[in-house]
Design a protein around this motif. Sequence first.
Motif, PDB file in Angstrom:
ATOM      1  N   CYS A 262       0.708  -1.194   0.106  1.00 57.84           N
ATOM      2  CA  CYS A 262       0.188   0.132  -0.013  1.00 57.84           C
ATOM      3  C   CYS A 262       0.770   1.304  -0.158  1.00 57.84           C
ATOM      4  O   CYS A 262       1.616   1.420   0.975  1.00 57.84           O
ATOM      5  N   ILE A 263       0.660   2.015  -1.063  1.00 59.31           N
ATOM      6  CA  ILE A 263       1.482   3.359  -1.123  1.00 59.31           C
ATOM      7  C   ILE A 263       0.934   4.355  -1.518  1.00 59.31           C
ATOM      8  O   ILE A 263      -0.351   4.267  -1.656  1.00 59.31           O
ATOM      9  N   ASN A 264       1.410   5.627  -1.295  1.00 59.92           N
ATOM     10  CA  ASN A 264       0.646   6.847  -1.482  1.00 59.92           C
ATOM     11  C   ASN A 264      -0.530   6.861  -0.883  1.00 59.92           C
ATOM     12  O   ASN A 264      -1.691   7.331  -1.147  1.00 59.92           O
ATOM     13  N   THR A 265      -0.420   6.336   0.474  1.00 65.24           N
ATOM     14  CA  THR A 265      -1.709   6.415   1.386  1.00 65.24           C
ATOM     15  C   THR A 265      -2.142   7.777   1.877  1.00 65.24           C
ATOM     16  O   THR A 265      -1.496   8.483   2.394  1.00 65.24           O
ATOM     17  N   LYS A 266      -3.520   7.994   1.713  1.00 67.51           N
ATOM     18  CA  LYS A 266      -3.980   9.167   2.029  1.00 67.51           C
ATOM     19  C   LYS A 266      -5.234   8.920   3.313  1.00 67.51           C
ATOM     20  O   LYS A 266      -6.082   7.883   2.957  1.00 67.51           O
ATOM     21  N   ILE A 267      -4.980   9.600   4.262  1.00 65.90           N
ATOM     22  CA  ILE A 267      -5.996   9.419   5.198  1.00 65.90           C
ATOM     23  C   ILE A 267      -7.110  10.555   5.654  1.00 65.90           C
ATOM     24  O   ILE A 267      -6.413  11.643   5.855  1.00 65.90           O
ATOM     25  N   THR A 268      -8.256  10.265   5.646  1.00 67.52           N
ATOM     26  CA  THR A 268      -9.232  11.333   5.573  1.00 67.52           C
ATOM     27  C   THR A 268      -9.912  11.120   6.942  1.00 67.52           C
ATOM     28  O   THR A 268      -9.585  10.081   7.565  1.00 67.52           O
ATOM     29  N   PRO A 269     -10.877  12.059   7.529  1.00 64.78           N
ATOM     30  CA  PRO A 269     -11.402  11.725   8.802  1.00 64.78           C
ATOM     31  C   PRO A 269     -12.475  10.499   8.756  1.00 64.78           C
ATOM     32  O   PRO A 269     -12.664   9.809   9.765  1.00 64.78           O
ATOM     33  N   GLU A 270     -12.902  10.057   7.603  1.00 59.97           N
ATOM     34  CA  GLU A 270     -13.666   8.805   7.706  1.00 59.97           C
ATOM     35  C   GLU A 270     -13.002   7.589   6.908  1.00 59.97           C
ATOM     36  O   GLU A 270     -13.603   6.426   7.237  1.00 59.97           O
ATOM     37  N   ALA A 271     -11.938   7.775   6.266  1.00 56.88           N
ATOM     38  CA  ALA A 271     -11.346   6.636   5.458  1.00 56.88           C
ATOM     39  C   ALA A 271      -9.821   6.701   5.094  1.00 56.88           C
ATOM     40  O   ALA A 271      -9.171   7.705   5.314  1.00 56.88           O
ATOM     41  N   LEU A 272      -9.271   5.513   4.720  1.00 50.20           N
ATOM     42  CA  LEU A 272      -8.054   5.441   4.129  1.00 50.20           C
ATOM     43  C   LEU A 272      -8.122   4.907   2.676  1.00 50.20           C
ATOM     44  O   LEU A 272      -8.795   4.111   2.491  1.00 50.20           O
ATOM     45  N   VAL A 273      -7.504   5.746   1.975  1.00 56.35           N
ATOM     46  CA  VAL A 273      -7.221   5.296   0.306  1.00 56.35           C
ATOM     47  C   VAL A 273      -5.706   5.195   0.257  1.00 56.35           C
ATOM     48  O   VAL A 273      -4.918   5.998   0.636  1.00 56.35           O
ATOM     49  N   ALA A 274      -5.473   3.942  -0.445  1.00 53.23           N
ATOM     50  CA  ALA A 274      -4.133   3.452  -0.804  1.00 53.23           C
ATOM     51  C   ALA A 274      -4.227   2.881  -2.058  1.00 53.23           C
ATOM     52  O   ALA A 274      -4.931   2.383  -2.662  1.00 53.23           O
ATOM     53  N   GLU A 275      -2.894   3.629  -2.639  1.00 56.30           N
ATOM     54  CA  GLU A 275      -2.668   2.935  -3.914  1.00 56.30           C
ATOM     55  C   GLU A 275      -2.102   1.453  -3.942  1.00 56.30           C
ATOM     56  O   GLU A 275      -1.358   1.366  -2.852  1.00 56.30           O
ATOM     57  N   LEU A 276      -2.315   0.520  -4.695  1.00 56.06           N
ATOM     58  CA  LEU A 276      -1.790  -0.791  -4.492  1.00 56.06           C
ATOM     59  C   LEU A 276      -0.900  -1.127  -5.435  1.00 56.06           C
ATOM     60  O   LEU A 276      -0.972  -0.848  -6.754  1.00 56.06           O
ATOM     61  N   LYS A 277       0.385  -1.652  -5.079  1.00 61.19           N
ATOM     62  CA  LYS A 277       1.414  -1.856  -5.757  1.00 61.19           C
ATOM     63  C   LYS A 277       1.583  -3.233  -5.767  1.00 61.19           C
ATOM     64  O   LYS A 277       1.871  -3.918  -4.962  1.00 61.19           O
ATOM     65  N   PRO A 278       1.301  -4.194  -7.149  1.00 61.85           N
ATOM     66  CA  PRO A 278       1.500  -5.733  -7.021  1.00 61.85           C
ATOM     67  C   PRO A 278       3.128  -6.032  -6.833  1.00 61.85           C
ATOM     68  O   PRO A 278       3.793  -5.343  -7.280  1.00 61.85           O
ATOM     69  N   LEU A 279       3.017  -7.072  -5.970  1.00 62.98           N
ATOM     70  CA  LEU A 279       4.343  -7.411  -5.660  1.00 62.98           C
ATOM     71  C   LEU A 279       4.580  -8.818  -6.024  1.00 62.98           C
ATOM     72  O   LEU A 279       5.574  -9.375  -6.387  1.00 62.98           O
ATOM     73  N   ARG A 280       3.465  -9.652  -5.791  1.00 65.81           N
ATOM     74  CA  ARG A 280       3.660 -11.139  -6.119  1.00 65.81           C
ATOM     75  C   ARG A 280       2.151 -11.537  -6.085  1.00 65.81           C
ATOM     76  O   ARG A 280       1.421 -11.411  -5.406  1.00 65.81           O
ATOM     77  N   GLY A 281       2.234 -12.665  -7.009  1.00 63.03           N
ATOM     78  CA  GLY A 281       0.696 -13.210  -7.037  1.00 63.03           C
ATOM     79  C   GLY A 281       1.038 -14.950  -7.542  1.00 63.03           C
ATOM     80  O   GLY A 281       1.980 -15.235  -7.873  1.00 63.03           O
ATOM     81  N   HIS A 282      -0.156 -15.498  -7.549  1.00 66.87           N
ATOM     82  CA  HIS A 282      -0.038 -16.768  -7.632  1.00 66.87           C
ATOM     83  C   HIS A 282      -1.637 -17.402  -8.071  1.00 66.87           C
ATOM     84  O   HIS A 282      -2.513 -16.954  -7.540  1.00 66.87           O
ATOM     85  N   VAL A 283      -1.567 -18.394  -8.791  1.00 66.69           N
ATOM     86  CA  VAL A 283      -2.966 -19.003  -9.493  1.00 66.69           C
ATOM     87  C   VAL A 283      -2.754 -20.374  -9.074  1.00 66.69           C
ATOM     88  O   VAL A 283      -1.771 -21.021  -9.173  1.00 66.69           O
ATOM     89  N   ASN A 284      -3.903 -20.658  -8.144  1.00 68.47           N
ATOM     90  CA  ASN A 284      -3.886 -22.090  -7.706  1.00 68.47           C
ATOM     91  C   ASN A 284      -4.458 -23.039  -8.818  1.00 68.47           C
ATOM     92  O   ASN A 284      -5.010 -22.581  -9.855  1.00 68.47           O
ATOM     93  N   SER A 285      -4.376 -24.305  -8.648  1.00 66.14           N
ATOM     94  CA  SER A 285      -4.958 -25.230  -9.707  1.00 66.14           C
ATOM     95  C   SER A 285      -6.455 -25.602  -9.409  1.00 66.14           C
ATOM     96  O   SER A 285      -6.848 -26.208 -10.146  1.00 66.14           O
TER      97      SER A 285
END
Length: 176
Positions: free
Chosen positions: A92-115
């Motif tokens: 989670c990068i470039n996180t912005k926090i408001t009085p109601e919420a958190l908004v974060a940009e998501l940077k993919p690091l690793r993934g996997h597809v199961n069988s």
Amino acid sequence: MVTTHHGWAPNAAPMGIIRKQDTILIRLFKGSRTYQNILAENFLVANVTNDPVAFVRYTFSDIQPDDIETISSPWREFPVLKKAQSWVAFECINTKITPEALVAELKPLRGHVNSFYPKAPNRGLNAILEATIHATRYKMNGEEKYLKLIDFYEDIINKCGGEREKEALMLLRSYL
């Protein structure tokens, strides 16, 4: 389904991932364990699943240790759902926090597809998702209109859902 951890207490919660052009985001409202974990760790795993019971269970109760697998990488350990069809770990990068919420940009690091073979969603699955959202709103403020909406979706679940969707509906009703 998003999994997070902090101090190695894993958490799972249904969350939507938002895509705007080439940016992937998550918006979390204050007060949830997922919110707290992301503030502390700046990390989450998006697990792809269409298990309706998992959506209901993880909305209203803690994840069970048997449901999680710990994945190790050179930079960290992270929790994934054992039964997920696939998963992607995000920073989670470039996180912005408001009085109601958190908004974060998501940077993919690793993934996997199961069988696992993907199961085609049905109207019952979509209805249990909607009913679960209304159930959380009902639990927060007790407004009867949400119970009526849950009843509406229950009719669809009973008509179009399979056994797993109907099991999820019974579980949802037990939480209410």
